[in-house]
Design an enzyme around this catalytic site. Structure first.
Site, mmCIF file in Angstrom:
data_model
loop_
_atom_site.group_PDB
_atom_site.id
_atom_site.type_symbol
_atom_site.label_atom_id
_atom_site.label_comp_id
_atom_site.label_asym_id
_atom_site.label_seq_id
_atom_site.Cartn_x
_atom_site.Cartn_y
_atom_site.Cartn_z
ATOM 1 N N ARG A 50 0.802 -1.175 0.030
ATOM 2 C CA ARG A 50 -0.031 -0.039 -0.178
ATOM 3 C C ARG A 50 0.850 1.167 -0.148
ATOM 4 O O ARG A 50 0.361 2.288 -0.441
ATOM 5 C CB ARG A 50 -1.061 -0.022 1.089
ATOM 6 C CG ARG A 50 -1.854 1.088 1.221
ATOM 7 C CD ARG A 50 -3.251 0.960 1.917
ATOM 8 N NE ARG A 50 -3.114 0.226 3.052
ATOM 9 C CZ ARG A 50 -2.709 0.351 4.329
ATOM 10 N NH1 ARG A 50 -2.001 1.440 4.394
ATOM 11 N NH2 ARG A 50 -2.614 -0.505 5.309
ATOM 12 N N ASP A 171 -7.025 19.527 -13.785
ATOM 13 C CA ASP A 171 -7.575 18.052 -14.469
ATOM 14 C C ASP A 171 -6.928 18.224 -15.808
ATOM 15 O O ASP A 171 -7.565 18.809 -16.673
ATOM 16 C CB ASP A 171 -8.847 18.070 -14.164
ATOM 17 C CG ASP A 171 -9.388 16.397 -14.566
ATOM 18 O OD1 ASP A 171 -8.533 16.016 -15.575
ATOM 19 O OD2 ASP A 171 -10.252 15.998 -13.804
ATOM 20 N N LYS A 196 -7.982 6.923 -19.571
ATOM 21 C CA LYS A 196 -8.476 7.533 -20.730
ATOM 22 C C LYS A 196 -7.366 7.236 -21.788
ATOM 23 O O LYS A 196 -7.239 6.285 -21.906
ATOM 24 C CB LYS A 196 -9.102 8.790 -20.802
ATOM 25 C CG LYS A 196 -9.979 9.200 -19.556
ATOM 26 C CD LYS A 196 -11.066 8.622 -19.609
ATOM 27 C CE LYS A 196 -11.981 8.603 -18.269
ATOM 28 N NZ LYS A 196 -13.368 8.142 -18.145
HETATM 29 C C1 LIG Z 1 -12.096 15.036 -16.946
HETATM 30 C C2 LIG Z 1 -12.124 13.879 -15.938
HETATM 31 N N1 LIG Z 1 -11.362 13.878 -14.725
HETATM 32 C C3 LIG Z 1 -11.477 12.587 -14.089
HETATM 33 C C4 LIG Z 1 -12.349 11.605 -14.400
HETATM 34 C C5 LIG Z 1 -12.377 10.563 -13.439
HETATM 35 O O1 LIG Z 1 -11.464 9.464 -13.855
HETATM 36 P P1 LIG Z 1 -11.637 7.816 -13.454
HETATM 37 O O2 LIG Z 1 -12.833 7.417 -13.981
HETATM 38 O O3 LIG Z 1 -10.434 7.293 -13.828
HETATM 39 O O4 LIG Z 1 -11.946 7.745 -12.088
HETATM 40 C C6 LIG Z 1 -13.153 11.771 -15.661
HETATM 41 C C7 LIG Z 1 -13.840 10.416 -15.960
HETATM 42 O O5 LIG Z 1 -14.296 10.454 -16.882
HETATM 43 C C8 LIG Z 1 -12.924 12.583 -16.427
HETATM 44 O O6 LIG Z 1 -13.640 12.875 -17.532
#
Ligand SMILES: Cc1ncc(COP(=O)(O)O)c(C=O)c1O
Length: 368
Positions: A50, A171, A196
């Protein structure tokens, strides 16, 4: 890493192992929850799974190189990375700004889990974020926003945040580190989903945070250790394995996205199209100023929900799927998930198919 390299070279070098004779060129995952301990009881590396793992370390080193950070930390998903970053930076009494037009589960988390802790949460659009940052302690920006693809001017936002000592978290999921480098534009921390384009094959969930503030990164690492939202080592390896081909995949995705956006913009069944790479897109000037590539996402508006379903049904290449960044071109009707968009609003994630095949397929599906 040297600036003289192009992005595909950087991605391959980032995942390269040390050239030790007899060692594998592409090392497999280290699947371990427990490691042999040394007599040195102060040593913390690789004792329990962990806390750290050699496969995480390889992936983290690659992600840090690509984001231009000193440190990257992997998490079990993008949400695990984002929520850990919010818990570490926003404290009771803080004012936290989150995107009202970004990934919907982030604002849901803020409302359901941070407001009860005494954190004031303000949901704002990409347009409102500069004003909101003027009296915030922590600002989370998403750019281009998912799903409308508005671009936030990160340099401007970082100046506003830093003038009042606020933290700026960005993000970077939709842009990827090959599309934009938020840390070099002034962000304090990048958070992202590696589910993604970074992993790119729709087969793994993963997330990461990357930055260069030692105390912030140490606090995040401690939060990960204690909250335990860790990435499995096999999953870390899947991401690492995919990262080497990110340059090739993302280049094609961006090319396909631009070709699709250009082609569908002229179609009579398409009401409006958003793609930051289109010269007449409202976000194009900010995108040109801060993005190296405009990404693989295109948003368009059809008449209604039925028209979005018909588009997928009449296509041979499109898949209906709510994630993005994978090798298949996918379509997601965002109102289905409660995003504040019209019923016929579809987010298309360009895959790596041949551009001509994809454009012809989508145009014929629209014509059907
Ligand atoms: C812009 C964005 N940030 C964060 C996330 C969250 O990612 P995760 O599904 O890997 O938790 C997503 C998910 O679609 C997203 O589109």
């Amino acid at each position: 890493m040297s600036d003289r390299y192009g992005d595909s070279t950087r991605a391959v070098k980032a995942v390269s192992s040390q050239p030790i004779p007899g060692d594998p060129v592409g090392p497999g995952p280290v699947l371990a929850s427990a490691f042999h301990l040394s007599d040195d009881e102060g040593s913390e590396a690789n004792t329990y799974g962990r806390g750290s793992n050699p496969t995480w370390s390889q992936l983290e080193s690659a992600l840090a190189q690509l984001e231009g950070a000193t440190t990257a930390l992997t998490f079990g998903s993008g949400m695990a990375a984002i929520t850990a970053a919010l818990r570490v930076t926003a404290k009771p009494g803080s004012v936290l700004v989150v995107p009202a037009d970004g990934y919907y589960q982030v604002r849901r988390y803020a409302a359901e889990s941070l407001v009860p802790l005494g954190i004031t949460v303000r949901g704002v659009t990409a347009e409102q974020i500069y004003r909101a940052a003027e009296d915030a302690d922590v600002v989370l920006a998403e750019t281009p926003t998912n799903p409308a693809l508005d671009v936030v001017d990160l340099h401007r936002l970082a100046q506003i945040c830093h003038a009042r000592g606020a933290r700026l978290l960005v993000d970077n999921t939709t842009a990827t580190p090959l599309g934009q480098q938020p840390l070099s534009l002034g962000a304090d921390l990048v958070v992202a989903s590696a589910t993604k384009a970074l992993s790119g094959h729709s087969d793994v969930l993963a997330g990461y945070a990357a930055g260069s503030h030692p105390e912030l990164m140490a606090a995040l690492e401690r939060e990960r250790l204690l909250a335990g939202a860790v990435l499995g080592s096999f999953e870390a390896w899947l991401v690492l394995r995919s990262l080497g081909s990110l340059g090739l995949r993302f280049e094609r995705q961006c090319q396909n996205a631009l070709a699709l956006a250009t082609a569908v913009a002229r179609h009579p069944k398409v009401g409006s199209v958003r793609y930051p790479g289109l010269p007449d897109d409202p976000s194009h000037p900010s995108a040109v100023a801060q993005m190296k590539r405009f990404g693989g996402l295109v948003s368009l508006e059809l008449a209604d929900a039925a028209a979005v379903h018909a588009l997928v049904r009449h296509s041979e290449l499109l898949v209906a799927s709510t994630s993005f960044g994978g090798i298949h071109t996918s379509v997601d009707r965002r109102a289905r998930w409660g995003d504040p968009v019209p019923d016929g609003f579809a987010r298309i994630s360009a895959g790596i198919e041949d551009t001509d095949d994809l454009v012809a397929d989508v145009l014929s599906a629209l014509d059907a």
